[in-house]
Write an enzyme that holds these catalytic residues in place. Structure first.
Site, PDB file in Angstrom:
ATOM      1  N   ASP A 270       0.707  -1.415   0.059  1.00  0.00           N
ATOM      2  CA  ASP A 270      -0.084   0.045   0.265  1.00  0.00           C
ATOM      3  C   ASP A 270       0.741   1.162  -0.034  1.00  0.00           C
ATOM      4  O   ASP A 270       1.564   1.399   0.905  1.00  0.00           O
ATOM      5  CB  ASP A 270      -0.949   0.017   1.207  1.00  0.00           C
ATOM      6  N   ASP A 351     -10.496   3.922  -1.325  1.00  0.00           N
ATOM      7  CA  ASP A 351     -11.164   2.777  -0.470  1.00  0.00           C
ATOM      8  C   ASP A 351     -12.840   2.854  -0.454  1.00  0.00           C
ATOM      9  O   ASP A 351     -13.521   3.995  -0.788  1.00  0.00           O
ATOM     10  CB  ASP A 351     -10.841   3.210   0.985  1.00  0.00           C
TER      11      ASP A 351
HETATM   12  C1  GLA Z   1      -5.652   2.204   2.761  1.00  0.00           C
HETATM   13  C2  GLA Z   1      -5.980   1.025   1.857  1.00  0.00           C
HETATM   14  C3  GLA Z   1      -6.874   0.021   2.560  1.00  0.00           C
HETATM   15  C4  GLA Z   1      -6.518  -0.480   4.013  1.00  0.00           C
HETATM   16  C5  GLA Z   1      -5.813   0.564   4.772  1.00  0.00           C
HETATM   17  C6  GLA Z   1      -5.164   0.228   5.817  1.00  0.00           C
HETATM   18  O1  GLA Z   1      -6.396   3.074   2.894  1.00  0.00           O
HETATM   19  O2  GLA Z   1      -6.639   1.415   0.770  1.00  0.00           O
HETATM   20  O3  GLA Z   1      -7.529  -0.956   1.904  1.00  0.00           O
HETATM   21  O4  GLA Z   1      -5.353  -1.323   3.467  1.00  0.00           O
HETATM   22  O5  GLA Z   1      -4.841   1.601   4.015  1.00  0.00           O
HETATM   23  O6  GLA Z   1      -4.429   1.324   6.550  1.00  0.00           O
END
Ligand code: GLA
Length: 541
Positions: A270, A351
């Site tokens: 990520d 997200d």
């Molecule tokens: C980001 C990602 C999520 C999750 C969070 C964890 O927002 O897009 O899917 O993994 O980080 O902190």
């Protein structure tokens, strides 16, 4: 034009005795929408699995030479059940009682295998292809991820419970495989008031040390593998993860080695704090004035790709197959280069959350990405939001209506998206389970061609999406994004088909009839009718 007999999913609340997801079941923390549509009954369309054996799940499986092999034959039907296989290459062995194939293959090659599952009612057979070579993840990953339910509250016990629930619920028999820990298995230098997130970040040699909630990563992986499942984890290329935990910057090789030693099978990587690393590599803005608003640095493509290439190289040195999932929210059109940098999937958007606005914005914006998906590399519109979700520690039933949930699962399967369940699997009701255990629907996602559906027509918020399937048929979704039921038409001319064809309702697993030139159905608000069209001829060469 033949009128079809499909009834809409929306019924009056009292129409049948099935569970009702009424607005009263919403968490008090969730505000009700301004104008309330009539509550929908959560009608279960998925037929109960037959007592006779049926083999489900992926029909093609990729593995790298000399890497540990684990594939569990997914099969529904009464137990006891015994499994056998013909054509298994040397190096692999099948456990007749569990249906698990393990071992390793020394040489690259393609192996055609026939799998069998037998119980007192009969034997099911299914063709299966093992491809030993450079590419893994030939069909989209199917599993669970901790983020959409437990978020920063995740513990090893949640992971154990999720793995147990995957087996006890029977989902493992439908091809669900991965149990993935998201953020917060690492130490968090910011959360000094939470002892469960404190401890040494790395040992004297620089090796990452999990936080006290995850005292034994190797033991956890062994536990999950012992159930015939696989396990995944999460990190970031920057110094910290999105949640502020310790991440992999300048420890990529070491971290990849740790994942391999612990026995992990999946890495979600990520971007997050890599922004600061990327920004530091850029020349300072020439027009920056004191007190002026901070401008987001313009990060060039090579800089965006670099951390993923670095971790790719690190994973390639690990003697274990680890699926590599890029998470950088679709920046710089990642779909155009994700495969080239070695991603097995890449998030295409920010997200998701459990609202129609979020689901429909993300899901229906995938049009045009289909040319970048294929076996081993898939677009990822984010994890699933059915069941009890909540981003920890308080969970609530998804705020999607039943029809919106049918849209969600249908669209994700058409998109060949990784399917990562985001709910607490220990608390799934029958409706949620039915959404996740329809083998004909899941087969659309897992189809061996690995094609992603394209949007073939779009008028007045009515959309038709379709994808080619390996058996020569086509999976077609008729979607209605309006707030009232409407008729949606799938025209053969849009689908590139001609002639008479059989149309099968995939959720109900029933043929509807034969149709010529088009098929149409009344589709409920925010709903879908998902069909398979077989027997038509292609109108275009
Ligand atoms: C980001 C990602 C999520 C999750 C969070 C964890 O927002 O897009 O899917 O993994 O980080 O902190």
């Amino acid at each position: 034009m033949k009128k079809n007999a499909l009834c809409s999913v929306v019924f009056a609340a009292a129409a049948c005795g099935l569970a009702l997801l009424s607005t009263s079941s919403r968490s008090s923390a969730q505000p009700a929408p301004a104008s309330q549509p009539a509550p929908e009954v959560a009608e279960i369309l998925t037929p109960k699995a037959a007592p006779a054996p049926r083999i489900n799940g992926a029909k093609v499986f990729g593995v790298r030479p000399n890497h540990p092999f684990l594939f569990t034959i997914a099969a529904t039907g009464d137990r006891p059940m015994t499994f056998s296989a013909t054509g298994l290459p040397a190096g692999l062995a099948l456990d007749a009682n569990t249906g698990r194939i393990t071992g390793a293959l020394a040489q690259e090659g393609e192996f055609k295998v026939t799998l069998s599952a037998k119980n007192s009612l009969g034997t099911a057979k299914s063709k299966f292809k093992i491809i030993c070579g450079p590419t893994i993840g030939l069909t989209p990953a199917m599993g669970w991820n901790s983020w959409n339910c437990f978020a920063d509250a995740v513990t090893a016990q949640h992971v154990i419970d999720a793995a147990d629930a995957m087996v006890k619920s029977g989902l493992i028999n439908h091809g669900w495989t991965y149990i993935n820990i998201d953020d917060f298995w690492e130490v968090n230098p910011r959360r000094t008031n939470d002892p469960s997130l404190q401890g040494p970040e790395r040992d004297a040699g620089g090796k990452i040390v999990p936080n006290p909630r995850f005292p034994d990563m190797k033991g956890l992986a062994e536990y999950v593998h012992g159930l015939g499942l696989k396990i995944g984890l999460y990190s970031s290329p920057g110094p910290l993860t999105c949640g502020g935990c310790v991440a992999s910057y300048q420890h990529e090789d070491q971290d990849a080695q740790s994942y391999g030693e612990w026995g992990f099978d999946y890495l979600k990587y990520d971007w997050c704090s890599y922004n600061s690393v990327a920004a530091a590599s850029l020349p300072p803005p020439t027009n920056a004035a004191p007190g002026a608003p901070r401008r987001r640095p313009q990060i060039d493509l090579a800089t965006r790709q670099k951390p993923y290439a670095v971790m790719r190289a690190a994973l390639d040195k690990v003697p274990r197959d680890i699926l590599f999932s890029f998470c950088q929210y679709g920046d710089a059109n990642v779909w155009e280069w994700g495969a080239q940098i070695g991603g097995n999937s890449w998030r295409t958007t920010g997200d998701i959350t459990d609202t129609w606005a979020s689901l429909s914005r993300i899901g229906f914006s995938q049009a045009g990405h289909e040319k970048y998906a294929g076996p081993g590399h898939f677009n990822d519109p984010d994890m699933m939001i059915v069941g009890r979700v909540g981003w920890g520690p308080r969970l609530h039933p998804t705020r999607l209506t039943p029809n919106e949930q049918y849209t969600h699962v249908s669209l994700w399967c058409l998109l060949s998206a990784p399917l990562l369940i985001g709910c607490d699997m220990t608390a799934m009701d029958d409706f949620t389970l039915s959404l996740l255990s329809n083998d004909e629907v899941l087969a659309v996602d897992q189809d061996s061609l690995g094609r992603q559906a394209a949007r073939l027509s779009q008028t007045n918020n009515l959309e038709v999406w379709a994808k080619d399937l390996e058996d020569g048929s086509m999976a077609v979704g008729l979607f209605n994004r309006n707030t009232n039921a409407q008729e949606v038409i799938a025209k053969w001319s849009d689908l590139g088909l001609k002639g008479r064809a059989t149309v099968r309702d995939l959720w109900r697993q029933k043929d509807i009839g034969k149709f010529k030139d088009e098929f149409h159905a009344t589709v409920p608000r925010h709903g879908v009718v998902l069909v398979k069209i077989t027997g038509a001829t292609a109108s275009k060469p």
